[in-house]
Design a protein around this motif. Sequence first.
Motif, mmCIF file in Angstrom:
data_model
loop_
_atom_site.group_PDB
_atom_site.id
_atom_site.type_symbol
_atom_site.label_atom_id
_atom_site.label_comp_id
_atom_site.label_asym_id
_atom_site.label_seq_id
_atom_site.Cartn_x
_atom_site.Cartn_y
_atom_site.Cartn_z
ATOM 1 N N TRP A 171 48.039 28.414 26.527
ATOM 2 C CA TRP A 171 47.495 29.472 25.672
ATOM 3 C C TRP A 171 47.725 30.837 26.314
ATOM 4 C CZ3 TRP A 171 43.650 33.189 26.037
ATOM 5 C CH2 TRP A 171 43.294 33.800 24.833
ATOM 6 N N GLU A 172 47.465 30.949 27.622
ATOM 7 C CA GLU A 172 47.678 32.216 28.320
ATOM 8 C C GLU A 172 49.148 32.608 28.297
ATOM 9 O OE1 GLU A 172 45.929 31.475 32.136
ATOM 10 O OE2 GLU A 172 43.883 31.616 31.336
ATOM 11 N N ARG A 173 50.045 31.647 28.506
ATOM 12 C CA ARG A 173 51.484 31.921 28.448
ATOM 13 C C ARG A 173 51.869 32.443 27.068
ATOM 14 N NH1 ARG A 173 53.977 26.880 27.889
ATOM 15 N NH2 ARG A 173 53.584 27.379 25.733
ATOM 16 N N ASP A 174 51.362 31.811 26.030
ATOM 17 C CA ASP A 174 51.666 32.246 24.666
ATOM 18 C C ASP A 174 51.116 33.641 24.383
ATOM 19 O OD1 ASP A 174 52.930 29.829 24.325
ATOM 20 O OD2 ASP A 174 51.448 29.007 22.926
ATOM 21 N N GLN A 175 49.933 33.947 24.909
ATOM 22 C CA GLN A 175 49.351 35.275 24.714
ATOM 23 C C GLN A 175 50.206 36.342 25.404
ATOM 24 O OE1 GLN A 175 46.682 35.935 22.606
ATOM 25 N NE2 GLN A 175 47.197 33.818 22.150
ATOM 26 N N LEU A 177 56.324 40.559 22.947
ATOM 27 C CA LEU A 177 57.044 40.648 21.677
ATOM 28 C C LEU A 177 56.500 41.751 20.776
ATOM 29 C CD1 LEU A 177 57.518 36.852 20.879
ATOM 30 C CD2 LEU A 177 59.278 38.494 21.611
ATOM 31 N N GLN A 178 55.228 42.040 20.880
ATOM 32 C CA GLN A 178 54.614 43.069 20.044
ATOM 33 C C GLN A 178 54.706 44.463 20.660
ATOM 34 O OE1 GLN A 178 50.652 41.515 19.519
ATOM 35 N NE2 GLN A 178 51.301 40.096 17.929
ATOM 36 N N SER A 182 56.879 47.326 21.571
ATOM 37 C CA SER A 182 58.234 47.809 21.293
ATOM 38 C C SER A 182 58.879 48.446 22.524
ATOM 39 C CB SER A 182 58.236 48.778 20.110
ATOM 40 O OG SER A 182 57.394 49.877 20.370
ATOM 41 N N SER A 183 58.095 49.110 23.362
ATOM 42 C CA SER A 183 58.641 49.727 24.565
ATOM 43 C C SER A 183 59.183 48.660 25.522
ATOM 44 C CB SER A 183 57.562 50.558 25.261
ATOM 45 O OG SER A 183 58.052 51.077 26.473
ATOM 46 N N LEU A 184 58.410 47.600 25.742
ATOM 47 C CA LEU A 184 58.883 46.512 26.618
ATOM 48 C C LEU A 184 60.111 45.826 26.031
ATOM 49 C CD1 LEU A 184 55.630 44.741 27.867
ATOM 50 C CD2 LEU A 184 57.306 45.975 29.231
ATOM 51 N N MET A 185 60.106 45.600 24.731
ATOM 52 C CA MET A 185 61.256 44.942 24.103
ATOM 53 C C MET A 185 62.507 45.810 24.224
ATOM 54 S SD MET A 185 60.369 41.966 23.266
ATOM 55 C CE MET A 185 61.822 41.495 22.356
ATOM 56 N N ARG A 186 62.349 47.120 24.111
ATOM 57 C CA ARG A 186 63.481 48.039 24.272
ATOM 58 C C ARG A 186 64.001 47.975 25.713
ATOM 59 N NH1 ARG A 186 61.697 51.535 21.323
ATOM 60 N NH2 ARG A 186 60.203 52.529 22.718
ATOM 61 N N GLN A 187 63.087 47.957 26.690
ATOM 62 C CA GLN A 187 63.494 47.858 28.096
ATOM 63 C C GLN A 187 64.237 46.558 28.365
ATOM 64 O OE1 GLN A 187 60.237 48.557 30.825
ATOM 65 N NE2 GLN A 187 59.451 50.214 29.563
ATOM 66 N N ILE A 188 63.754 45.474 27.788
ATOM 67 C CA ILE A 188 64.410 44.169 27.972
ATOM 68 C C ILE A 188 65.807 44.194 27.354
ATOM 69 C CG2 ILE A 188 64.338 41.732 27.286
ATOM 70 C CD1 ILE A 188 61.233 41.971 27.562
ATOM 71 N N ALA A 189 65.925 44.763 26.157
ATOM 72 C CA ALA A 189 67.231 44.838 25.487
ATOM 73 C C ALA A 189 68.201 45.691 26.298
ATOM 74 C CB ALA A 189 67.067 45.403 24.081
#
Length: 92
Positions: free
Chosen positions: A45-49, A55-56, A58-65
């Motif tokens: 559950w913690e991993r999924d959170q 995923l929610q 946007s700044s982290l997702m942009r950095q990953i991309a």
Amino acid sequence: MESVSVNQFRDGLKRFVEQVVDKHMPLRVTRRNGADFVVMSAEDWERDQETLYVLQNSSLMRQIAEASMTHAVRTGYAPNKEQLDEILGVRG
């Protein structure tokens, strides 16, 4: 995902809990009225959170991309030998 009735879950509670925790496989428990629920380990559950948070965000997702793109074309940051040794825990 395995599915069991609430009666089966109650009768085999210990076995099902061990299965969920040890095998990291969530379990769907069905009720007669149709209001099912899922049993999963706290670790899962913690991993999924954490995954949902990333995923929610946007700044982290942009950095990953961006990191993925620079890695693909090998233009990203490259540590020097001393930094690499520190990262890998190599003692001199």
